[in-house]
Structures are given as C-alpha cells and as structure tokens.
Design a protein around this motif. Structure first.
Motif, short mmCIF file in Angstrom:
data_model
loop_
_atom_site.label_atom_id
_atom_site.label_comp_id
_atom_site.label_asym_id
_atom_site.label_seq_id
_atom_site.Cartn_x
_atom_site.Cartn_y
_atom_site.Cartn_z
N ALA A 161 0.83 -1.19 0.00
CA ALA A 161 0.00 0.00 0.00
C ALA A 161 0.87 1.24 0.00
O ALA A 161 2.05 1.18 0.20
CB ALA A 161 -0.88 -0.01 1.23
N SER A 196 -1.36 -3.61 5.46
CA SER A 196 -2.07 -2.94 4.38
C SER A 196 -2.76 -3.96 3.50
O SER A 196 -2.23 -5.05 3.25
CB SER A 196 -1.11 -2.11 3.51
N SER A 241 -4.27 -3.83 -0.37
CA SER A 241 -4.29 -2.96 -1.54
C SER A 241 -4.88 -3.69 -2.74
O SER A 241 -4.90 -4.93 -2.79
CB SER A 241 -2.87 -2.49 -1.88
N GLY A 269 2.54 4.10 1.51
CA GLY A 269 3.00 4.24 2.84
C GLY A 269 4.36 3.75 2.93
O GLY A 269 4.94 3.06 2.43
N GLY A 328 2.57 -2.65 11.26
CA GLY A 328 1.56 -2.15 10.35
C GLY A 328 1.10 -3.23 9.39
O GLY A 328 1.72 -4.29 9.28
N ASN A 373 -4.96 0.98 5.28
CA ASN A 373 -3.73 0.76 6.01
C ASN A 373 -3.90 0.96 7.51
O ASN A 373 -4.70 1.78 7.97
CB ASN A 373 -2.66 1.74 5.52
N TYR A 374 -3.09 0.20 8.26
CA TYR A 374 -3.03 0.30 9.72
C TYR A 374 -1.56 0.42 10.13
O TYR A 374 -0.70 -0.33 9.65
CB TYR A 374 -3.65 -0.93 10.36
N ASP A 375 -1.25 1.37 11.03
CA ASP A 375 0.09 1.52 11.58
C ASP A 375 -0.01 1.89 13.05
O ASP A 375 -0.94 2.60 13.46
CB ASP A 375 0.87 2.61 10.84
N SER A 421 -5.60 1.58 -1.32
CA SER A 421 -5.17 0.81 -0.16
C SER A 421 -5.88 1.26 1.10
O SER A 421 -6.29 2.41 1.25
CB SER A 421 -3.65 0.93 0.04
#
Length: 240
Positions: A11, A203, A205, A13, A201, A217-219, A215
């Motif tokens: 993704a 993602s 996509s 990022g 993290g 996304n998680y962080d 995408s």
C-alpha cells in the motif's frame, strides 16, 4: 520522510519498509522514466505521522536502467508543527535478482526539508527479498542536527549513527488483492535508547487498472512515549 510507495502488493506508505522506498521504472529498453502521483489521508513514515494526522499529496519522477541502477526525486507536504511544510527527497540505488526467489537492493537517499531547521539527513540502506519476505537496514550517514540531537515537536532529530531495521511479508490474495504485514525498529544514537521505538503495520491494496492502486492501512507505534494510538488511513497511487 519518504513515503512507502504502493506496488501491486504494497500500500501507499515506503514501499517499503526499506529506506529505498523507491521503485525502479519498468519499461522496455535500457532506459526508462516514470512518474507517480499519490494522495493519502495520513502520511505515515516508519510508524509516525508526518502531517499531524492530516492528508498529503505526493509525487515523484524516477529513472531506471536495465543494469539495475535507479535514481529519482519525490515531494510531499508535511506538518511538524514548526512551520515545516514540505519534504523533498533525492535518491539513487542499485538492485538485482540472483534467481527467481532472491533479489537485493542498495540505496542512498537524502531527505530535505527546505523550509525546516536542522531537519535534513541522509541514509544508506540495504535490503534483501526472498520470495514473500523482505528485510533491510538503513544507516544515517549525515544529519543537520548532529550538533543538537534531540526531539523537536514530537519529531526525532536524525543524526549520524542512527539505525533503522525493518521487515515485511507480502502476499497475493484472491480478487487481485495484496496483503502487506510490516514491522520496524528505530535505534537512535542519542539519549541512551530513550527515544528508540518499534512499530507494526498492515495494508490491503488493490490495483484498479488505469485508476491506479487503492489501499487501506493500519500503523501503530509500540512505545508509550510516542503517539501510540492506532493509525488507520487510506491511500491512492498511480504511476505514469
């Protein structure tokens, strides 16, 4: 700090998780030039927001040679709360494949903040990919803040000797989806580890042909001395 780019699986990022978060231009012939444009709801770099949890517009131009050499430049807006408004990266590197399963990348990148103060720094990086696993390390070789290390407005002041370790898993899923799971650890030279942190993290996509790649996304940072709230953000990227 440079964004992780979108690829078919990753993704928006860095792509990566590696310091060389740039992509070699792909085209027939020995030389290729490509451009990219992206929009993200939050510019996350190595687990930390670069825009105070606000959106960013990003883009760059890349040159690639079939020998494996690449170079390029990339821009994004930022907001560190100190009047710094944009980031301008310059980078070059060399990469290749040993066989169908194993490849490598070497890179050098300069992160510039023309309207910031003592924020510029430069890294060299190396990464290797075996099938679905990528691992890398980046070393800060120069920092404008070398004479005044510390943290300003919640942002680390990068100095010579900082190390960043990263790893990522990439999987192709049904329906043309890609899954990226990543993690990293920042080992800062100053403050006896008081500012070191890890982050994770993930993602999902999907490429949409001429419409680019989207995408979700998680962080999250894994240290309570930083903003450890989960960051959920969306991104779009298109290459030309």
């Amino acid at each position: 700090m440079k964004a992780q780019r979108i690829s078919a699986i990753l993704a928006v990022g860095a792509i990566s998780m590696g310091a060389g978060a740039w992509q070699t231009a792909a085209a027939e012939g020995p030389n290729a030039i490509s451009a990219n444009l992206g929009v993200v709801s939050n510019y996350i770099w190595r687990g930390q927001t670069q825009t105070d949890n606000q959106p960013a517009v990003q883009g760059g131009i890349d040159y690639g040679h079939d020998s494996g050499f690449s170079a390029g430049t990339w821009l994004s807006n930022v907001d560190f709360g100190d009047g710094t408004n944009y980031e301008w990266d310059l980078y070059a590197g060399f990469g290749g494949a040993v066989n169908d399963d194993f490849s490598y990348d070497l890179s050098v990148i300069y992160y510039a903040y023309p309207d910031g103060r003592d924020l510029d720094f430069s890294e060299i990086g190396a990464s290797a990919t075996y099938k679905w696993l990528t691992a890398g390390v980046s070393y800060t070789v120069y920092g404008q803040a070398d004479d005044a290390p510390g943290v300003a407005n919640g942002q680390a002041m990068f100095i010579q000797g900082d190390l960043y370790y990263n790893a990522a898993l990439d999987f192709a899923l049904p329906y043309d989806l890609g899954l990226n799971i990543r993690g990293g650890y920042y080992d800062f030279r100053y403050n006896d580890g008081g500012n070191d942190y890890g982050h994770v993290g993930a993602s999902i996509s999907r490429e949409a042909g001429e419409f680019g790649t989207f995408s979700f996304n998680y962080d999250q940072i894994l240290r309570d001395t930083y903003d450890e709230d989960p960051k959920l953000w969306i991104g779009w990227n298109k290459e030309f």
